[in-house]
Design an enzyme around this catalytic site. Structure first.
Site, PDB file in Angstrom:
ATOM      1  N   GLU A 117    -157.097 -15.670  55.855  1.00 15.05           N
ATOM      2  CA  GLU A 117    -156.360 -15.465  57.110  1.00 15.05           C
ATOM      3  C   GLU A 117    -155.042 -16.235  57.161  1.00 15.05           C
ATOM      4  O   GLU A 117    -154.222 -16.021  58.065  1.00 15.05           O
ATOM      5  CB  GLU A 117    -157.236 -15.858  58.312  1.00 15.05           C
ATOM      6  CG  GLU A 117    -157.317 -17.339  58.626  1.00 15.05           C
ATOM      7  CD  GLU A 117    -158.244 -18.153  57.725  1.00 15.05           C
ATOM      8  OE1 GLU A 117    -158.616 -19.263  58.123  1.00 15.05           O
ATOM      9  OE2 GLU A 117    -158.594 -17.674  56.622  1.00 15.05           O
ATOM     10  N   HIS A 177    -158.907 -19.327  52.156  1.00 15.68           N
ATOM     11  CA  HIS A 177    -158.486 -18.899  53.493  1.00 15.68           C
ATOM     12  C   HIS A 177    -157.728 -17.571  53.430  1.00 15.68           C
ATOM     13  O   HIS A 177    -156.496 -17.562  53.327  1.00 15.68           O
ATOM     14  CB  HIS A 177    -157.586 -19.956  54.131  1.00 15.68           C
ATOM     15  CG  HIS A 177    -158.305 -21.131  54.692  1.00 15.68           C
ATOM     16  ND1 HIS A 177    -158.899 -21.115  55.942  1.00 15.68           N
ATOM     17  CD2 HIS A 177    -158.531 -22.359  54.182  1.00 15.68           C
ATOM     18  CE1 HIS A 177    -159.458 -22.286  56.180  1.00 15.68           C
ATOM     19  NE2 HIS A 177    -159.251 -23.062  55.120  1.00 15.68           N
ATOM     20  N   CYS A 208    -164.192 -20.797  54.263  1.00 15.74           N
ATOM     21  CA  CYS A 208    -164.000 -22.237  54.106  1.00 15.74           C
ATOM     22  C   CYS A 208    -165.174 -23.013  54.722  1.00 15.74           C
ATOM     23  O   CYS A 208    -166.238 -23.067  54.128  1.00 15.74           O
ATOM     24  CB  CYS A 208    -162.649 -22.679  54.649  1.00 15.74           C
ATOM     25  SG  CYS A 208    -162.139 -24.310  54.049  1.00 15.74           S
TER      26      CYS A 208
END
Length: 243
Positions: free
Chosen positions: A188, A186, A96
């Site tokens: 994660e 993203h 990001c």
């Protein structure tokens, strides 16, 4: 081993992302699948020194609520440090904000996404250029990903290879050189994080003409996206003896 994988901390977790232990960098560290003793979290917000190339196994550049175009002092320091790391063939993964910062550091242009705020889940599509890529080549041609951003890579740096796109951004995954990758999404995040972001920002979202309910309904699980962090960890360890 005197070298470590550096996760560059460039923000504190947004206040709405409660209910999950740790911060962004800890979620990434857990996903890498490597010994925690080999991971060094470097907090540039507090002035911690960026490691020299000979101290590095790899680098992860996480997200941030800052904007690359604001050219904050700590962000510019990281940007000035990155070219030597990339040119030393040290594995890098930008996520990001980190995706944007890596491309900016290597000569690309960052700006507001012309399609506006990107938030929720979307389908990520790989190009033929990713077929033999070390990070993406083992996965499917398309899969859902979590997104939350305003800015994007508008112009690529020289030598960059675009590996995939979203419906709203042609530069969603990029490789620079042999071992530097970046993704606008993203990997994660989990579903609860996206729900909380949408809820916390619902007033801003509605003011921009978006429907929070539609965005929430778009959110799905993203197992293939999550595996990218683990794959990057494997690449780092496979290269550890030859860098």
């Amino acid at each position: 081993m005197s070298r470590s994988l550096a996760i560059i901390k460039m923000d504190n977790r947004p206040k709405e992302l409660t209910g999950r232990e740790g911060d962004w960098e800890h979620w990434i560290a857990a996903g890498l699948g490597i010994d925690r003793e080999l991971i060094n979290i470097v907090n540039v917000l507090t002035g911690e020194e960026l490691p020299a190339p000979d101290k590095l196994l790899g680098v992860v550049l996480p997200g941030s609520t800052a904007m690359v175009t604001d050219k904050l002092e700590w962000s510019e320091q990281v940007a000035n440090w990155l070219p030597e790391i990339v040119n030393s063939d040290i594995p890098v993964l930008g996520i990001c904000y980190g995706h944007q910062l890596l491309n900016y550091a290597m000569g690309g242009k960052i700006g507001r996404n012309p399609n506006g705020r990107q938030l929720g889940s979307i389908n990520f599509e790989l190009f033929a250029s990713a077929k033999n890529d070390q990070l993406f080549g083992a996965g499917p041609d398309n899969f859902p990903v979590f997104i939350s951003h305003l800015e994007s890579v508008i112009e690529l740096p020289g030598g960059a290879v675009v590996l995939g796109k979203s419906p709203y951004d042609p530069n969603y995954a990029i490789r620079i050189g042999s071992y530097a990758w970046s993704v606008q999404f993203h990997p994660e995040f989990t579903v609860p994080e996206l729900y909380r972001i949408i809820h916390d920002r619902k007033d801003v979202i509605m003011a921009e003409g978006l429907d929070p309910a539609v965005l929430r309904n778009s959110v799905v699980t993203t197992p293939e996206s999550s595996m990218l962090i683990r794959r990057f960890g494997r690449i780092v360890m496979n290269l550890a003896d030859i860098i």
